[in-house]
Design a protein around this motif. Structure first.
Motif, PDB file in Angstrom:
ATOM      1  N   CYS A  14      29.770  16.644 -33.795  1.00 53.94           N
ATOM      2  CA  CYS A  14      31.074  15.658 -33.655  1.00 53.94           C
ATOM      3  C   CYS A  14      31.814  15.670 -34.886  1.00 53.94           C
ATOM      4  O   CYS A  14      31.393  15.270 -36.000  1.00 53.94           O
ATOM      5  N   LYS A  41      24.181   8.652 -23.588  1.00 50.81           N
ATOM      6  CA  LYS A  41      23.979   7.657 -24.506  1.00 50.81           C
ATOM      7  C   LYS A  41      22.969   6.693 -24.420  1.00 50.81           C
ATOM      8  O   LYS A  41      23.086   6.279 -23.323  1.00 50.81           O
ATOM      9  N   GLU A  67      35.200   3.057 -35.131  1.00 53.46           N
ATOM     10  CA  GLU A  67      36.316   4.146 -35.516  1.00 53.46           C
ATOM     11  C   GLU A  67      35.818   4.909 -36.558  1.00 53.46           C
ATOM     12  O   GLU A  67      35.664   4.358 -37.979  1.00 53.46           O
ATOM     13  N   SER A  68      35.832   6.109 -36.853  1.00 48.48           N
ATOM     14  CA  SER A  68      35.402   7.091 -37.808  1.00 48.48           C
ATOM     15  C   SER A  68      36.283   6.753 -39.028  1.00 48.48           C
ATOM     16  O   SER A  68      35.518   6.627 -40.248  1.00 48.48           O
TER      17      SER A  68
HETATM   18  N1  LIG Z   1      38.697   7.676 -32.434  1.00 49.66           N
HETATM   19  C1  LIG Z   1      37.217   7.880 -32.556  1.00 49.66           C
HETATM   20  C2  LIG Z   1      36.959   8.993 -31.743  1.00 49.66           C
HETATM   21  C3  LIG Z   1      35.562   9.465 -31.507  1.00 49.66           C
HETATM   22  C4  LIG Z   1      35.220  10.482 -30.475  1.00 49.66           C
HETATM   23  O1  LIG Z   1      36.052  10.782 -29.588  1.00 49.66           O
HETATM   24  N2  LIG Z   1      33.828  11.057 -30.587  1.00 49.66           N
HETATM   25  C5  LIG Z   1      33.592  11.751 -29.501  1.00 49.66           C
HETATM   26  C6  LIG Z   1      32.588  13.145 -30.069  1.00 49.66           C
HETATM   27  S1  LIG Z   1      33.258  14.090 -31.156  1.00 49.66           S
HETATM   28  C7  LIG Z   1      32.864  11.004 -28.326  1.00 49.66           C
HETATM   29  O2  LIG Z   1      31.829  10.338 -28.702  1.00 49.66           O
HETATM   30  N3  LIG Z   1      33.115  11.241 -27.157  1.00 49.66           N
HETATM   31  C8  LIG Z   1      32.442  10.732 -26.168  1.00 49.66           C
HETATM   32  C9  LIG Z   1      32.079  11.392 -25.223  1.00 49.66           C
HETATM   33  O3  LIG Z   1      32.322  12.678 -25.194  1.00 49.66           O
HETATM   34  O4  LIG Z   1      31.300  11.000 -24.180  1.00 49.66           O
HETATM   35  C10 LIG Z   1      36.940   7.957 -34.148  1.00 49.66           C
HETATM   36  O5  LIG Z   1      37.503   8.080 -34.799  1.00 49.66           O
HETATM   37  O6  LIG Z   1      35.587   7.472 -34.104  1.00 49.66           O
END
Ligand SMILES: N[C@@H](CCC(=O)N[C@@H](CS)C(=O)NCC(=O)O)C(=O)O
Length: 221
Positions: A14, A41, A67-68
Motif C-alpha cells: 500500500c 482485515k 491517516e498516513s
Molecule cells: N487517506 C488514507 C487512505 C488509505 C488507503 O486508502 N489505504 C488503502 C490501501 S492502499 C486501504 O486500506 N484500502 C482499504 C481496502 O482496500 O479495503 C490514508 O492516507 O491513510
C-alpha cells in the motif's frame, strides 16, 4: 513484544502505508507491526478504526492515528533527524499543494488507469494521459533540484514517490520511454535507496494472538 510500543497496522504494497513506514523508520520510532491483507482485515483493526484503511497507528494511550500523512507528522514531530518537516515548517504552500494534488486528482487518475474494471465507462488511457500532467509538473521541479523540495529527500518525496512507483509499474516500458528524465532518475534513485528498501521487508500476516515483529526490524538499515 513490550506492550508499550505503538501498534502499526500496515500492508506492504500500500503506497499510503509505504510513506508512513518511511517516516516512522527515519524518526527512529519502533512499532509493533501488524501486517494485514485487505480482503480479510483483522477485527481488532476494524474495532479501533471502522473506516478500515491502512495504515493505522494505535498509541499506548489508545489514541488512534488513521491517516498516513498524520502518521508521518506524528513520527517526525517526535524526531526528525533529516529535517523532513523543514520545507513544510517554512511555509512551503507549493509543497502542500503538490501533496494534495497527488492524493486527490493524481490518485484518482492512477486508480482509473491501473484498475479500470472497477469503474463504469473505463477509459484507462485517458486517465494515464491525465496522470502525465502531474508527472510533468514533478519533472519540471526535478530537472532543477534533486528532490521535490530542494537538494534533500524530505516529506514530499516520501509522501509522493510510492504513488509514482505504482503509476510507473503499471506499464514500465511505456513509463521508461517518457521524456521525463528528472522524474525517472528521482524515482529510480529512491527505489534503490536503503530508506525505501528498508521498509519493504516481508512480514507474515498478523492474526489475533500472534506476536508482532518490531518495525523497523533491528537488521534493516
Ligand atoms: N487517506 C488514507 C487512505 C488509505 C488507503 O486508502 N489505504 C488503502 C490501501 S492502499 C486501504 O486500506 N484500502 C482499504 C481496502 O482496500 O479495503 C490514508 O492516507 O491513510
Amino acid at each position: 513484544m513490550p506492550g508499550e510500543l505503538p501498534i502499526l497496522y500496515s500492508f506492504r504494497r500500500c503506497p499510503y502505508a509505504m510513506r508512513a513506514r518511511m517516516a516512522i523508520a527515519v524518526s527512529g520510532q519502533t512499532c509493533a507491526l501488524r501486517e494485514v491483507v485487505l480482503r480479510e482485515k483483522p477485527p481488532e483493526m476494524i474495532a479501533v478504526s471502522p473506516k478500515g484503511t491502512v495504515p493505522i497507528v494505535v498509541l499506548p494511550d489508545a489514541e488512534i492515528i488513521e491517516e498516513s500523512l498524520e502518521i508521518m507528522h506524528w513520527a517526525l514531530e517526535q524526531n526528525d533527524p533529516e529535517g523532513w518537516l523543514a520545507p513544510l515548517n517554512y511555509g512551503r504552500d507549493d509543497i502542500r499543494a503538490l501533496i494534495a494534488e497527488n492524493d486527490g486528482q493524481f490518485k484518482d487518475n492512477l486508480d482509473r488507469y491501473k484498475y479500470p474494471p472497477r469503474y463504469e465507462l473505463p477509459d484507462p488511457l485517458h486517465h494515464r494521459a491525465q496522470g502525465v500532467v502531474f508527472l510533468k509538473k514533478l519533472n519540471a521541479r526535478l530537472l532543477k533540484t534533486a528532490y521535490l523540495s530542494g537538494a534533500k529527500f524530505t516529506f514530499a518525496d516520501a509522501a509522493i514517490s510510492p504513488f509514482i512507483r505504482q503509476f510507473a509499474n503499471t506499464d514500465r516500458e511505456w513509463f521508461n520511454a517518457l521524456d521525463l528524465s528528472g522524474l525517472q532518475h528521482w524515482l529510480q534513485n529512491i527505489l534503490e535507496s536503503d530508506r525505501f528498501l528498508g521498509v519493504m521487508d516481508k512480514y507474515p500476516v498478523w492474526a489475533s494472538g500472534m506476536d508482532e515483529p518490531a518495525f523497523p526490524s533491528a537488521n534493516s538499515s
